[in-house]
Design a protein around this motif. Structure first.
Motif, PDB file in Angstrom:
ATOM      1  N   ILE A  10      35.191  -7.597  -1.370  1.00 57.51           N
ATOM      2  CA  ILE A  10      36.211  -6.586  -1.687  1.00 57.51           C
ATOM      3  C   ILE A  10      37.583  -7.167  -1.366  1.00 57.51           C
ATOM      4  O   ILE A  10      37.877  -7.501  -0.226  1.00 57.51           O
ATOM      5  CB  ILE A  10      35.985  -5.285  -0.906  1.00 57.51           C
ATOM      6  CG1 ILE A  10      34.640  -4.682  -1.274  1.00 57.51           C
ATOM      7  CG2 ILE A  10      37.114  -4.297  -1.180  1.00 57.51           C
ATOM      8  CD1 ILE A  10      34.300  -3.439  -0.506  1.00 57.51           C
ATOM      9  N   GLY A  36      41.798  -7.067  -1.085  1.00 52.15           N
ATOM     10  CA  GLY A  36      42.756  -6.096  -0.558  1.00 52.15           C
ATOM     11  C   GLY A  36      43.327  -5.175  -1.612  1.00 52.15           C
ATOM     12  O   GLY A  36      43.600  -4.005  -1.346  1.00 52.15           O
ATOM     13  N   LYS A  50      41.879  -3.769  -3.879  1.00 58.23           N
ATOM     14  CA  LYS A  50      40.886  -2.748  -4.235  1.00 58.23           C
ATOM     15  C   LYS A  50      40.774  -1.658  -3.164  1.00 58.23           C
ATOM     16  O   LYS A  50      40.001  -0.725  -3.303  1.00 58.23           O
ATOM     17  CB  LYS A  50      39.507  -3.382  -4.447  1.00 58.23           C
ATOM     18  CG  LYS A  50      39.478  -4.420  -5.544  1.00 58.23           C
ATOM     19  CD  LYS A  50      39.840  -3.819  -6.882  1.00 58.23           C
ATOM     20  CE  LYS A  50      39.768  -4.874  -7.970  1.00 58.23           C
ATOM     21  NZ  LYS A  50      40.326  -4.428  -9.214  1.00 58.23           N
ATOM     22  N   ILE A  51      41.573  -1.772  -2.093  1.00 53.35           N
ATOM     23  CA  ILE A  51      41.549  -0.791  -1.011  1.00 53.35           C
ATOM     24  C   ILE A  51      42.741   0.146  -1.178  1.00 53.35           C
ATOM     25  O   ILE A  51      43.878  -0.302  -1.288  1.00 53.35           O
ATOM     26  CB  ILE A  51      41.598  -1.487   0.358  1.00 53.35           C
ATOM     27  CG1 ILE A  51      40.386  -2.404   0.519  1.00 53.35           C
ATOM     28  CG2 ILE A  51      41.655  -0.456   1.485  1.00 53.35           C
ATOM     29  CD1 ILE A  51      40.433  -3.285   1.745  1.00 53.35           C
ATOM     30  N   THR A  52      42.479   1.423  -1.204  1.00 51.76           N
ATOM     31  CA  THR A  52      43.524   2.421  -1.377  1.00 51.76           C
ATOM     32  C   THR A  52      44.450   2.441  -0.164  1.00 51.76           C
ATOM     33  O   THR A  52      43.975   2.422   0.974  1.00 51.76           O
ATOM     34  CB  THR A  52      42.895   3.822  -1.565  1.00 51.76           C
ATOM     35  OG1 THR A  52      42.009   3.768  -2.669  1.00 51.76           O
ATOM     36  CG2 THR A  52      43.947   4.881  -1.797  1.00 51.76           C
ATOM     37  N   SER A  97      44.049   4.332   3.510  1.00 48.86           N
ATOM     38  CA  SER A  97      42.678   4.830   3.509  1.00 48.86           C
ATOM     39  C   SER A  97      41.858   4.319   4.685  1.00 48.86           C
ATOM     40  O   SER A  97      40.784   4.853   4.963  1.00 48.86           O
ATOM     41  CB  SER A  97      41.975   4.451   2.198  1.00 48.86           C
ATOM     42  OG  SER A  97      41.827   3.044   2.110  1.00 48.86           O
ATOM     43  N   ILE A  98      42.334   3.301   5.394  1.00 43.95           N
ATOM     44  CA  ILE A  98      41.592   2.764   6.535  1.00 43.95           C
ATOM     45  C   ILE A  98      42.192   3.351   7.801  1.00 43.95           C
ATOM     46  O   ILE A  98      43.374   3.192   8.078  1.00 43.95           O
ATOM     47  CB  ILE A  98      41.640   1.232   6.561  1.00 43.95           C
ATOM     48  CG1 ILE A  98      40.996   0.676   5.295  1.00 43.95           C
ATOM     49  CG2 ILE A  98      40.942   0.699   7.807  1.00 43.95           C
ATOM     50  CD1 ILE A  98      41.054  -0.821   5.163  1.00 43.95           C
TER      51      ILE A  98
END
Length: 107
Positions: free
Chosen positions: A33, A35, A37-39, A42-43
């Motif tokens: 995955i 970066g 692709k990370i909203t 969201s983390i």
């Protein structure tokens, strides 16, 4: 679906939610995955397990700490003992502010 011949189980690979296909999280290979692709936002902290974390800027709010010091130990802010101290290259105290009775004269 994925069939596991070892135990005969069948597992769905995708879920369709609101016309979007989602890959089962257990099927994603480690390190695949990116970066982008990370909203954003969201983390959360409860999902992090890191040895070190750094940022160029941060809004830290209220900080509770004992000592903040430079890596060479020549600049020190001791919040517990209420002083700030600066030492020269020989380790001799050159500047001190606060409760001077607590400040070491040499490092």
């Amino acid at each position: 679906f994925i069939y596991n011949p070892a135990n005969g189980t069948v597992k769905p690979v995708f879920q369709l939610i609101n016309n979007n296909a989602y890959l089962d999280g257990n099927i994603i290979a480690t390190g695949t995955i990116a970066g982008n692709k990370i909203t954003a936002n969201s983390i959360t902290a409860d999902r992090l397990n890191v040895n070190a974390l750094s940022a160029v800027t941060a809004n830290l709010g209220t900080i509770t700490a004992g000592v903040a010091k430079s890596t060479d130990n020549k600049f020190k802010i001791d919040l517990t003992n209420r002083y700030l101290a600066v030492y020269d290259d020989t380790g001799k105290l050159r500047v001190a502010l606060g409760d001077l009775s607590q400040v070491p004269t040499q490092i």
